[in-house]
Design an enzyme around this catalytic site. Structure first.
Site, short mmCIF file in Angstrom:
data_model
loop_
_atom_site.label_atom_id
_atom_site.label_comp_id
_atom_site.label_asym_id
_atom_site.label_seq_id
_atom_site.Cartn_x
_atom_site.Cartn_y
_atom_site.Cartn_z
N GLU A 1 -3.71 -8.18 -10.17
CA GLU A 1 -4.16 -8.69 -11.63
C GLU A 1 -3.74 -9.72 -12.30
O GLU A 1 -2.86 -9.40 -13.55
CB GLU A 1 -5.01 -8.06 -12.40
CG GLU A 1 -5.86 -7.77 -13.32
CD GLU A 1 -6.41 -6.48 -14.05
OE1 GLU A 1 -6.15 -5.32 -13.13
OE2 GLU A 1 -7.54 -6.96 -14.48
N LYS B 1 -6.48 14.35 -8.22
CA LYS B 1 -7.20 13.45 -7.44
C LYS B 1 -8.45 12.81 -7.80
O LYS B 1 -9.32 11.96 -7.23
CB LYS B 1 -7.06 12.95 -5.93
CG LYS B 1 -5.55 12.65 -5.90
CD LYS B 1 -5.09 12.20 -4.20
CE LYS B 1 -3.44 12.42 -4.27
NZ LYS B 1 -2.82 12.39 -3.32
N ASP C 1 1.58 8.48 -5.60
CA ASP C 1 0.69 8.13 -5.05
C ASP C 1 -0.40 7.93 -5.94
O ASP C 1 -0.55 7.89 -7.02
CB ASP C 1 -0.11 9.52 -5.23
CG ASP C 1 -0.97 10.20 -3.78
OD1 ASP C 1 -1.92 8.84 -3.81
OD2 ASP C 1 -1.18 10.67 -2.99
N HIS D 1 -7.59 -15.39 -20.17
CA HIS D 1 -7.89 -15.62 -18.37
C HIS D 1 -8.11 -16.77 -18.39
O HIS D 1 -8.45 -17.20 -16.96
CB HIS D 1 -9.24 -14.42 -18.59
CG HIS D 1 -9.06 -12.88 -18.44
ND1 HIS D 1 -8.12 -12.96 -17.00
CD2 HIS D 1 -8.12 -12.17 -19.46
CE1 HIS D 1 -7.43 -11.42 -17.29
NE2 HIS D 1 -8.23 -11.04 -18.59
#
Ligand code: ADP
Length: 567
Positions: free
Chosen positions: A246, A378, A454, A552
């Site tokens: 990104e 999660k 993770d 951006h």
């Protein structure tokens, strides 16, 4: 990726068009060259024959050789010219060919550099683009297959495709993880009919993931790693690795780090450190389930339960047991410290020990699942937000007024106002759970990927409350991030892989802490929080100053991506 692929395809397509044109023009040039040379050759031999003939006649008639007729003089001059031409013919050919090759390379370089330049544009506007030669190496116009299979391997590919050898058994059957991955790669291409070109096979240690990190490998995905920093945290400087695709993310975090640095640094406190696992067990009645609840929560039983639990590992230390009921079902949330490991395996083993032990006193207990989602792993859950999971960290910094102005191009007043209306009120209106921040998950995910955490635990690890307040008579900015569930480890899982381990090493937290087990993973948790603080500072400032879209566009991102980062 798609855009990049299209760009490379376009480069290849336009290159082949240019090459076709060049080939055509060079063919017509060569034909005319051959014709001219043929004429000069004929001329040369005719003139030479004429002169030799004349020479023989003069010898026969005893005529002095130096007495020349006009035709002989003309023939001599013609001979000299044709010799000069024919000598230069070879020279011209060589020069022409070498200059043609040279021209091709220059134009290809310029062309590819121009195209790849569009990918690089905006990444570092102040810096010159990479030299064309480097660009040429990067664009692989004629990809060479990375792995060449032997005839034996091709046989195995056929066997796997036909189903006589299971794909999952390749590693154990061959005893060679890399070979197994290469064969599987080919099998996947054959079976799916889809190309895996671009997915690298070489340069990865497939043995290191066997039975630990990934099954049935066919290659690996490359994610660029950038660095933000130095992050000045608790008096130490950290260069923070971030794996991301990104644009702006690393640059933005880096700006936040700078603001923190010149303001004197940030400080962090680990409030709590415990991993959780909550099995679900069922009884025939709610009353019976409540008896186990009271038993487990009775402090008199804690010592014996923790003794059983702690047998799972020398690093596992049971901290607490909390049980909640739903009818005749009981959800038992065990919390334990896990040293430098993130701890899911460790805590699960400890829980299994306790369940086995309880079975003798509660034989009617039916263990439905080792995880009953009250853990909660999660998934966004209030229990984590309130109780914490992994490392609960608070991190703060005071950013000086002039730093807010000069580095962040914003003002304390507008930042405080934006934080209140966006991160607090806006998130409350959205019914957020742990999402009282601008983009905590951006930084958490990038550091998790770089350091072998993770990535799925990003869900709760990104829970963050960002607070901003004007201090020192309203001049300076106090900013804090409170993150109750940073689930990180420096041993186990993906942390032991070569590249992830290198990133941990960069932070000085690789492996187990020798002095104090758990110190490395706690330091890593504070670094995550400090980096989130930097990311929050920078993005909030960009939004407050209305710079987001501009930055951006500068970094060559589409408006779609802009809205994603701004979320
Ligand atoms: P997790 O529980 O996070 O899934 P693993 O079980 O894969 O982690 O890895 C933890 C392993 O590392 C355990 O076998 C443990 O004994 C070992 N280990 C070595 N040193 C430490 C340490 N300082 N802290 C935690 N575990 C450690």
């Amino acid at each position: 990726m798609e855009l990049h692929r299209k760009t490379v395809n376009a480069v290849v397509a336009s290159d082949s068009k240019t090459k076709n044109k060049k080939q055509q023009s060079s063919q017509s040039q060569q034909t005319s060259l051959y014709l001219t040379n043929a004429v000069f050759f004929t001329f040369f031999f005719s003139v030479a024959y004429f002169l030799l003939h004349q020479w023989r006649d003069k010898i026969r008639t005893s005529t002095p050789l130096h007495i020349l007729t006009i035709s002989e003089i003309a023939a001599g001059v013609s001979l000299i010219f044709s010799v000069i031409y024919l000598m230069s013919f070879f020279g011209i050919g060589i020069i022409f060919q070498s200059s043609a090759v040279h021209y091709d390379e220059e134009e290809d370089e310029a062309h590819i550099a121009k195209n790849s330049g569009s990918c690089l544009a905006g990444v570092s506007p102040e810096k010159p683009a990479l030299p064309p030669k480097i660009s040429v190496k990067k664009v692989d116009l004629a990809p060479v297959p990375e792995v060449i299979l032997s005839s034996d391997d091709k046989e195995i590919v056929r066997a796997v495709v036909s189903g006589s050898i299971p794909s999952y058994s390749l590693e154990s059957k061959l005893g060679d993880c890399k070979r197994a991955a290469a064969i599987r790669n080919q099998v996947v291409e054959r079976v799916t009919g889809r190309s895996l070109e671009g997915l690298p096979m070489e340069g990865f240690d497939y043995d290191s993931i066997l039975g630990q990190c990934c099954e049935m490998p066919i290659g690996f995905v490359q994610i660029p790693v950038g660095v933000a920093g130095p992050l000045l945290l608790d008096g130490k400087e950290y260069t923070v690795p971030m794996a991301t695709t990104e644009g702006c993310l690393v640059a933005s975090t880096n700006r936040g780090c700078k603001a923190i640095y010149v303001s004197g640094g940030a400080s962090a406190v680990v409030l709590r450190d415990g991993m959780t696992r909550a099995p679900v067990v069922r009884f025939n009645s709610a009353k019976r389930a409540s008896q186990l609840k009271f038993f487990l929560e009775d402090s008199q039983n804690f010592d014996s339960l923790s003794h059983i639990f702690n047998k799972s590992s020398r690093f596992a230390r049971l901290q607490s047991i909390k049980a909640t009921m739903a009818g005749k079902n009981l959800y038992i949330r065990f919390t334990c410290s896990t040293g430098d490991a993130m701890g899911m395996n460790m805590v699960s083993k400890g829980v299994q020990n306790v369940l086995d032990f309880l079975q003798s006193d509660f034989p009617d207990m039916d263990v439905i699942g080792i995880s009953g989602n009250f853990c909660s792993d999660k998934k966004a859950a209030a229990v984590n937000w309130i109780e914490g999971r992994g490392k609960s960290v608070v991190c703060e910094a005071v950013i000086k007024e002039e730093v807010v102005k000069k580095v962040l191009k914003s003002s304390v007043k507008s930042l405080v106002e934006l934080n209140m209306l966006k991160n607090l009120t806006g998130s409350a209106m959205a019914g957020a759970l742990g999402g009282f921040n601008a983009h905590s998950s951006n930084i958490v995910s990038a550091i998790y990927l770089a350091t072998g955490q993770d990535p799925a635990q990003n869900v709760e690890s990104s829970h963050c409350m960002t607070m901003m307040e004007a201090v020192n008579d309203g001049k300076d900015l106090h900013i804090s991030v409170t993150m109750p569930c940073i689930e990180v480890g420096t041993v186990g899982g993906g942390t032991q892989l070569a590249s992830q381990s290198a990133c941990l090493n960069l932070l000085g937290v690789k492996g187990a802490s020798k002095e104090s087990p758990g110190a490395n993973s706690r330091t890593l948790a504070t670094i995550v929080a400090g980096s989130v603080l930097a990311g929050e500072l920078s993005l909030m400032s960009a939004i407050a100053a209305g710079q987001l879209v501009k930055s951006h566009m500068k970094y060559n991102r589409s408006s779609k991506d802009v809205s994603k980062v701004a979320s």
